[in-house]
Design a protein around this motif. Structure first.
Motif, PDB file in Angstrom:
ATOM      1  N   ASN A 109       0.783  -1.172  -0.034  1.00 42.73           N
ATOM      2  CA  ASN A 109       0.036   0.060  -0.011  1.00 42.73           C
ATOM      3  C   ASN A 109       0.906   1.330  -0.156  1.00 42.73           C
ATOM      4  OD1 ASN A 109      -2.940  -0.670  -0.078  1.00 42.73           O
ATOM      5  ND2 ASN A 109      -2.381  -1.815   1.735  1.00 42.73           N
ATOM      6  N   LEU A 110       1.666   1.331   0.606  1.00 36.41           N
ATOM      7  CA  LEU A 110       2.873   2.612   1.007  1.00 36.41           C
ATOM      8  C   LEU A 110       3.666   2.669  -0.460  1.00 36.41           C
ATOM      9  CD1 LEU A 110       3.754   4.473   3.365  1.00 36.41           C
ATOM     10  CD2 LEU A 110       5.763   3.289   3.269  1.00 36.41           C
ATOM     11  N   ILE A 111       4.314   1.712  -0.659  1.00 30.60           N
ATOM     12  CA  ILE A 111       5.535   1.921  -1.688  1.00 30.60           C
ATOM     13  C   ILE A 111       4.869   1.549  -3.251  1.00 30.60           C
ATOM     14  CG2 ILE A 111       7.560   1.095  -2.558  1.00 30.60           C
ATOM     15  CD1 ILE A 111       8.490   0.295   0.206  1.00 30.60           C
ATOM     16  N   GLY A 112       3.926   0.526  -2.988  1.00 31.89           N
ATOM     17  CA  GLY A 112       3.421   0.077  -4.266  1.00 31.89           C
ATOM     18  C   GLY A 112       2.283   1.022  -4.725  1.00 31.89           C
ATOM     19  N   ARG A 113       1.215   1.350  -3.830  1.00 31.91           N
ATOM     20  CA  ARG A 113       0.187   2.217  -4.282  1.00 31.91           C
ATOM     21  C   ARG A 113       0.421   3.574  -4.162  1.00 31.91           C
ATOM     22  NH1 ARG A 113      -2.680  -2.339  -2.063  1.00 31.91           N
ATOM     23  NH2 ARG A 113      -4.118  -3.313  -3.821  1.00 31.91           N
ATOM     24  N   GLY A 114       1.415   3.787  -3.201  1.00 37.31           N
ATOM     25  CA  GLY A 114       1.808   5.177  -3.064  1.00 37.31           C
ATOM     26  C   GLY A 114       1.120   6.038  -1.872  1.00 37.31           C
ATOM     27  N   TYR A 115       0.340   5.240  -1.038  1.00 36.68           N
ATOM     28  CA  TYR A 115      -0.501   5.808   0.134  1.00 36.68           C
ATOM     29  C   TYR A 115       0.583   6.290   0.811  1.00 36.68           C
ATOM     30  CZ  TYR A 115      -4.602   2.736  -1.017  1.00 36.68           C
ATOM     31  OH  TYR A 115      -5.885   2.202  -1.490  1.00 36.68           O
ATOM     32  N   PRO A 116       0.201   7.719   1.221  1.00 31.64           N
ATOM     33  CA  PRO A 116       1.055   8.418   2.190  1.00 31.64           C
ATOM     34  C   PRO A 116       1.046   7.682   3.569  1.00 31.64           C
ATOM     35  CG  PRO A 116      -0.921   9.344   2.085  1.00 31.64           C
ATOM     36  CD  PRO A 116      -1.121   8.487   1.230  1.00 31.64           C
ATOM     37  N   PRO A 117       2.166   7.654   4.309  1.00 33.06           N
ATOM     38  CA  PRO A 117       2.108   7.081   5.699  1.00 33.06           C
ATOM     39  C   PRO A 117       1.003   7.448   6.561  1.00 33.06           C
ATOM     40  CG  PRO A 117       4.377   7.872   5.144  1.00 33.06           C
ATOM     41  CD  PRO A 117       3.355   8.472   4.118  1.00 33.06           C
ATOM     42  N   CYS A 125      -4.360   1.954   7.485  1.00 37.27           N
ATOM     43  CA  CYS A 125      -3.759   0.587   7.682  1.00 37.27           C
ATOM     44  C   CYS A 125      -4.401  -0.100   8.970  1.00 37.27           C
ATOM     45  CB  CYS A 125      -2.243   0.970   8.431  1.00 37.27           C
ATOM     46  SG  CYS A 125      -2.500   2.349   9.853  1.00 37.27           S
ATOM     47  N   THR A 126      -5.145   0.414   9.820  1.00 37.23           N
ATOM     48  CA  THR A 126      -5.854  -0.370  10.760  1.00 37.23           C
ATOM     49  C   THR A 126      -6.931  -1.523  10.359  1.00 37.23           C
ATOM     50  OG1 THR A 126      -5.557   1.334  12.248  1.00 37.23           O
ATOM     51  CG2 THR A 126      -7.002  -0.353  12.840  1.00 37.23           C
ATOM     52  N   ARG A 292       5.407  13.878  -2.055  1.00 38.76           N
ATOM     53  CA  ARG A 292       4.008  13.659  -2.495  1.00 38.76           C
ATOM     54  C   ARG A 292       3.534  14.415  -3.607  1.00 38.76           C
ATOM     55  NH1 ARG A 292       0.165  13.523   2.982  1.00 38.76           N
ATOM     56  NH2 ARG A 292      -1.256  13.093   1.100  1.00 38.76           N
ATOM     57  N   ASP A 293       2.727  13.864  -4.644  1.00 40.49           N
ATOM     58  CA  ASP A 293       2.176  14.418  -5.759  1.00 40.49           C
ATOM     59  C   ASP A 293       1.239  15.550  -5.476  1.00 40.49           C
ATOM     60  OD1 ASP A 293       1.171  14.839  -8.235  1.00 40.49           O
ATOM     61  OD2 ASP A 293       1.047  12.704  -8.870  1.00 40.49           O
ATOM     62  N   PHE A 294       1.211  16.480  -6.203  1.00 38.15           N
ATOM     63  CA  PHE A 294       0.400  17.773  -6.009  1.00 38.15           C
ATOM     64  C   PHE A 294      -1.091  17.614  -6.468  1.00 38.15           C
ATOM     65  CE2 PHE A 294       2.436  17.935 -10.133  1.00 38.15           C
ATOM     66  CZ  PHE A 294       1.257  18.495 -10.966  1.00 38.15           C
ATOM     67  N   ARG A 295      -1.348  16.206  -6.913  1.00 37.87           N
ATOM     68  CA  ARG A 295      -2.788  16.094  -7.409  1.00 37.87           C
ATOM     69  C   ARG A 295      -3.291  14.628  -6.364  1.00 37.87           C
ATOM     70  NH1 ARG A 295      -2.998  15.270 -13.412  1.00 37.87           N
ATOM     71  NH2 ARG A 295      -0.848  14.602 -13.100  1.00 37.87           N
ATOM     72  N   ARG A 296      -4.563  14.545  -6.483  1.00 40.32           N
ATOM     73  CA  ARG A 296      -4.747  13.448  -5.665  1.00 40.32           C
ATOM     74  C   ARG A 296      -5.276  12.415  -6.794  1.00 40.32           C
ATOM     75  NH1 ARG A 296      -7.897  17.453  -2.475  1.00 40.32           N
ATOM     76  NH2 ARG A 296      -6.765  17.556  -0.223  1.00 40.32           N
ATOM     77  N   LYS A 297      -5.584  11.264  -6.429  1.00 44.39           N
ATOM     78  CA  LYS A 297      -5.509  10.110  -7.260  1.00 44.39           C
ATOM     79  C   LYS A 297      -6.743  10.526  -8.257  1.00 44.39           C
ATOM     80  CE  LYS A 297      -3.191   6.165  -5.504  1.00 44.39           C
ATOM     81  NZ  LYS A 297      -3.296   4.754  -5.319  1.00 44.39           N
ATOM     82  N   GLY A 304      -1.468  14.486  -2.752  1.00 47.67           N
ATOM     83  CA  GLY A 304      -1.922  13.124  -3.441  1.00 47.67           C
ATOM     84  C   GLY A 304      -1.117  11.990  -2.966  1.00 47.67           C
ATOM     85  N   PRO A 305      -0.928  10.888  -3.601  1.00 51.19           N
ATOM     86  CA  PRO A 305       0.211   9.901  -3.376  1.00 51.19           C
ATOM     87  C   PRO A 305       1.446  10.124  -3.401  1.00 51.19           C
ATOM     88  CG  PRO A 305      -0.693   9.560  -5.512  1.00 51.19           C
ATOM     89  CD  PRO A 305      -1.410  10.814  -4.969  1.00 51.19           C
ATOM     90  N   LEU A 306       2.221   9.319  -2.671  1.00 52.22           N
ATOM     91  CA  LEU A 306       3.795   9.660  -2.947  1.00 52.22           C
ATOM     92  C   LEU A 306       4.248   9.548  -4.343  1.00 52.22           C
ATOM     93  CD1 LEU A 306       4.941   6.877  -0.100  1.00 52.22           C
ATOM     94  CD2 LEU A 306       4.934   9.278   0.089  1.00 52.22           C
ATOM     95  N   THR A 307       5.159  10.385  -4.828  1.00 55.61           N
ATOM     96  CA  THR A 307       5.882  10.214  -5.931  1.00 55.61           C
ATOM     97  C   THR A 307       6.264   9.029  -6.442  1.00 55.61           C
ATOM     98  OG1 THR A 307       7.855  11.314  -5.345  1.00 55.61           O
ATOM     99  CG2 THR A 307       6.081  13.003  -5.729  1.00 55.61           C
ATOM    100  N   MET A 308       6.794   8.800  -7.565  1.00 55.19           N
ATOM    101  CA  MET A 308       7.555   7.463  -7.771  1.00 55.19           C
ATOM    102  C   MET A 308       8.860   7.489  -7.416  1.00 55.19           C
ATOM    103  SD  MET A 308       5.594   5.238  -9.251  1.00 55.19           S
ATOM    104  CE  MET A 308       7.202   4.137  -9.656  1.00 55.19           C
TER     105      MET A 308
END
Length: 430
Positions: A109-117, A125-126, A292-297, A304-308
């Motif tokens: 979720n974090l590194i793959g999908r780019g969800y922010p911590p 996460c929960t 993080r990206d300046f745009r949401r998904k 938005g999500p974490l940048t690549m």
């Protein structure tokens, strides 16, 4: 609390065991409260005559795969002790260490999908890591018709906080049980609802565990995580120890992880590198730091999500952490899933980004998708030859690998046997 008051709790549990046919579940985290509830359940079943021990009891523990190492190690030891003792004593109590599927792991979720911590507003996460695996276990058995209803015993206490006390007071009880808020046919029991922290520790430290051993190791973990020594609890006149809350070492919902810091300050040197990586996650969480990206998904403006690039940096850092600590932190299945998400990201890579990072970090080439497919074909052949399901074979291999990493085999045969039992049950229910 006097011994007679503890006995009242066990008497109530005994009455429920004998008079109510519904199967029992026990939520177990390895902390003091759930350990006390598990001990009470064991003592209750032990007190039942052998011929009347017919109720199935399941101890459920969820491993998020990012638990504080000292806690996860203690949990693994205790679950093994419980299972072995139950088998010897004929208690019909089974332990289950549940895990989220790889596609819902913290790292995918974090590194793959780019969800922010995670933070307080987006605490993704929960549900995925802790709640869903347990709910899935329960709902699978209800869907298959094994259970029409069930009762789960939890270690929630009103003394934990004012909000917890208010929530528990507001829930309507029927014969001492409340309905689970999300699973209609599941009922909740809170045997130690009215106990204080002092009373919990007094119970745990004044007697051995029914499954063997005592709670000194657990007490020591709490003492270290609390950043100081705890007085030995023999009655309620001494101050309480053990209000520390344990969770995932990656947790960025709280500003400071006092448990990890306390363990490190008291000699658990592994935690130093985990704490540093968590600080990196906090840095990446803040949109102002450019990770993080300046745009949401959905395309709207906003964090938005974490940048690549940020995801690549975190993966490289995670692999370094894995090497430094000697702890297995991420699996190959997770790495493959991360690569798949990277290929479909807003700014996709060429499909080899994960492999290149691994090659740089470890000097080895990651198994590519074709090789993985060949491996899985081989797994299917072996599974067919041995008349077991493929996912069962993978679980067996993974379990052996985990024990190998810990350089111990204590409890491994029982864990493998439980996996094979699950396979047999699944075949019966087809």
């Amino acid at each position: 609390m006097s011994g007679s008051q503890y006995q009242k709790i066990k008497d109530r549990l005994c009455e429920l065991y004998m008079d109510d046919p519904r199967p029992w579940l026990v939520g177990f985290s390895g902390g003091k409260d759930s350990t006390m509830v598990a001990a009470l359940i064991f003592e209750t079943v032990i007190s039942i005559p052998q011929e009347k021990r017919v109720k199935p009891v399941h101890i459920l523990c969820t491993d998020t795969r990012v638990e504080i190492p000292a806690i996860s190690e203690n949990v693994a030891t205790v679950l093994g002790q419980m299972q072995r003792f139950s088998q010897r004593a004929g208690l019909k109590i089974e332990t289950h260490l549940l895990k989220p599927p790889p596609e819902q792991s913290f790292w995918v979720n974090l590194i793959g999908r780019g969800y922010p911590p995670p933070n307080r507003l987006f605490r993704w996460c929960t549900q995925r890591l802790k709640i869903d695996p347990m709910n899935q276990f329960i709902q699978n058995r209800m869907t298959k018709g094994e259970w029409s209803e069930a009762i789960i015993h939890l270690g929630a206490r009103r003394a934990e906080s004012a909000s917890r006390a208010q929530t528990m007071a507001e829930r309507e009880k029927i014969n001492g049980l409340t309905r689970h808020p999300n699973i209609p046919r599941l009922w909740v029991s809170n045997p130690i609802e009215f106990l204080s922290t002092e009373e919990v520790w007094a119970y745990l430290l004044q007697r051995p565990n029914p499954w063997g051993g005592d709670n000194r190791a657990l007490f020591k973990i709490y003492a270290q995580a609390g950043g100081g020594e705890c007085p030995v609890q023999i009655d309620t006149s001494t101050p309480a120890c053990g209000n520390s809350r344990f969770g995932c070492w990656t947790c960025t919902v709280v500003e400071r992880d006092k448990a990890s810091e306390g363990l490190f300050e008291n000699g658990d040197e592994r935690m130093e590198q985990f704490i540093k990586f968590r600080e990196k996650l906090l840095f990446y969480q803040d949109p102002a730091n450019g990770k993080r990206d300046f745009r949401r998904k959905n395309g709207s403006d906003g964090p938005g999500p974490l940048t690549m690039e940020a995801r690549r940096e975190l993966l490289a850092g995670l692999l370094t952490l894995q090497e430094e600590t000697g702890q297995r932190l991420i699996s190959e299945d997770e790495l493959i899933l991360i690569q798949q998400h990277w290929k479909s990201a807003r700014c996709p890579d060429d499909g080899r980004g994960v492999a290149r990072i691994i090659a740089r970090q470890k000097g080895v080439i990651m198994t590519d998708i074709k090789e993985t497919n060949r491996l899985r074909s081989l797994e299917e052949e072996v599974a067919a030859e041995k008349s077991i399901r493929v996912d069962t074979l993978r679980r067996l291999v993974e379990e052996v690998e985990q024990y190998s990493e810990k350089h111990r085999a204590d409890g491994l045969p029982d864990e493998l046997l439980n996996i094979l039992k699950d396979d047999l049950e699944a075949e019966k229910n087809k």
